[in-house]
Design an enzyme around this catalytic site. Structure first.
Site, PDB file in Angstrom:
ATOM      1  N   ASP A 147       0.805  -1.219   0.005  1.00 34.74           N
ATOM      2  CA  ASP A 147       0.026  -0.024  -0.049  1.00 34.74           C
ATOM      3  C   ASP A 147       0.792   0.965  -0.037  1.00 34.74           C
ATOM      4  OD1 ASP A 147      -2.332   1.085  -0.086  1.00 34.74           O
ATOM      5  OD2 ASP A 147      -2.650   1.279   1.912  1.00 34.74           O
TER       6      ASP A 147
ATOM      7  N   HIS B 219      -4.161  14.086   1.491  1.00 29.11           N
ATOM      8  CA  HIS B 219      -4.199  13.184   2.621  1.00 29.11           C
ATOM      9  C   HIS B 219      -3.053  13.012   3.424  1.00 29.11           C
ATOM     10  CE1 HIS B 219      -5.366   9.406   4.717  1.00 29.11           C
ATOM     11  NE2 HIS B 219      -4.408   8.917   4.351  1.00 29.11           N
TER      12      HIS B 219
HETATM   13 MN    MN Z   1      -4.094   2.713   3.027  1.00 31.25          MN
END
Ligand code: MN
Length: 429
Positions: A127, A134
């Site tokens: 990931d 963000h």
């Molecule tokens: Mn994530």
């Protein structure tokens, strides 16, 4: 166009129509210009079949005689040229007036009557953290004085996740237990997470592998990407806050992630490319993460949307309500090609069927946030729903639905389908 950048061809012609009439409706996400791949099975059967979505139906590729197996990994491992040839075959056979219609009709099932599974067996899962808005917003919540760490604009940040707990869309999962600390100085306690959240991401499915020790140069990087799916990286923020230093997320993430059933290919996404640009004053990527093709068209214009349906809304018959909208190209600080190249730059081998999560794709505006943590400012500004409920964290029975759309003047709009799941209560005890 340059190597690695798929060509536009007649399969992108917006005028093309299919003998599967539902594919020609304007609102349809799976017109003949899309042709995403996934796995399905008839209820009561065990074996997964490989199919392509067309309109409101699925075409069984083996039954149609297009391939002689039902192995998605073999499909993912095709060379870019083989993949393009497959797209041409499917496009021609599904076109209105095609001679294949009579033969292929028997290989067609209504999508509502089959079970859609994981699009492929997922090997390894990494990931990333490409959403700069963000990263900045979350960094502000955790470190107000120092939101964006100094490596962010140089290194595509990522961590190794687990593939074992990635679920197909529609499968509910239990709220996780974990170790959580109340206030600094207090002893931690073990129990159900009280700060469950979603993360709006895209999943990049690796097609061609690279050999160990052989980095993929950026000009070739997209030849190793099969396509994209929607991805929800469920996160337990209370567990995460206590465990994430010094080695990053661990059990706060690995209890569940949800992926949508259809892999939309890079060929289908070709009309929706955008130049990759950095804000003025930001450092240029290091040379190994830079090439002409990536600058010219490395970004993808994919509109993203998160909706929530609470248990009360479901009971009242209310549809899921929009929480936020953003766009992959606006949200991402790094491109797919840069992620593949960086990941393999040390000699790390990517395998067919590996999944690279992008990280949470929040837009530049606060209402474009891709997680509740950001939307509700860590509980400071709970999200108000039209039925009077509020949310700073997910409750049991909440269903989160993610969708993606590509639209551009002169082209047929396509969609990525839907990635959805419902939070079940934690295990007893
Ligand atoms: Mn994530």
């Amino acid at each position: 166009m340059t190597a690695g950048m798929p060509w536009l061809d007649h399969t992108h012609d917006p005028a093309a129509q299919s003998w599967v009439e539902s594919a020609n409706l304007e609102a349809c996400e799976f017109p003949i210009q899309n042709l995403p791949f996934g796995r399905f099975r008839a209820s009561g059967t065990q074996e997964w079949r490989v199919g392509v979505a067309i309109g409101d139906a699925v075409l069984d590729l083996r039954q149609a005689g297009v391939i002689d197996h039902a192995d998605m990994r073999r499909l993912l491992g095709l060379t870019p040229n083989e993949r393009r040839a497959l797209r041409l075959t499917l496009h021609a056979g599904l076109m209105r007036g095609s001679e294949q219609e009579r033969l292929w009709r028997v290989a067609l099932s209504p999508m509502s009557q089959v079970q859609l599974g994981l699009p492929c067996d997922i090997r390894d899962y990494t990931d990333f953290y490409v959403g700069m808005h963000h990263a900045t917003a979350v960094g502000k919540l955790f470190r107000p004085e120092n939101p964006l760490l100094p490596n962010y604009k140089w290194v595509p940040i990522g961590y190794h996740g687990r593939a074992s707990t990635i679920f197909p869309s529609g499968q509910s999962f239990r709220r996780p237990h974990g170790q959580v600390r109340g206030a600094p100085g207090e002893a931690p306690q073990f129990g159900p997470s009280r700060r469950l959240d979603y993360e709006l991401e895209l999943g990049i499915i690796v097609g061609r592998p690279n050999a160990p020790g052989e980095p993929v140069v950026i000009a070739d990087a997209e030849d190793h990407v099969f396509g994209l799916a929607l991805f929800n990286d469920w996160s337990a923020r209370d567990i995460q806050a206590w465990e994430y230093q010094p080695l990053g997320p661990f059990l706060s993430k690995s209890f569940a992630s949800t992926i949508s059933p259809w892999i939309v290919t890079l060929e289908a996404l070709a009309p929706f490319r955008r130049p990759f640009v950095r804000p003025d004053g930001d450092p240029a990527p290091l040379p190994y993460l830079d090439c002409e093709a990536n600058r010219a068209a490395g970004a993808l214009d994919i509109e993203l949307e998160v909706r929530l349906q609470t248990q009360a809304m479901r009971a009242a018959g209310s549809q899921p309500e929009v929480l936020s909208r953003s766009n992959f190209a606006d949200a991402a600080y790094w491109t797919m090609a840069q992620l593949v190249t960086h990941h393999t730059s040390n000699g790390c081998a990517l395998s067919t069927g590996d999944l690279l999560g992008t990280g949470t794709l929040s837009g530049p505006e606060p209402q474009q946030a891709g997680s509740l943590l950001e939307l509700a400012q860590a509980g400071e500004t709970p999200v108000a729903l039209t039925n009077g409920e509020t949310r700073s964290v997910l409750h049991d029975g909440d269903t989160v639905v993610m969708r993606g759309f590509c639209r551009r003047a002169g082209f047929r709009s396509i969609g990525l389908g839907s990635c959805e799941a419902t939070v079940s209560p934690a295990r007893e005890g």
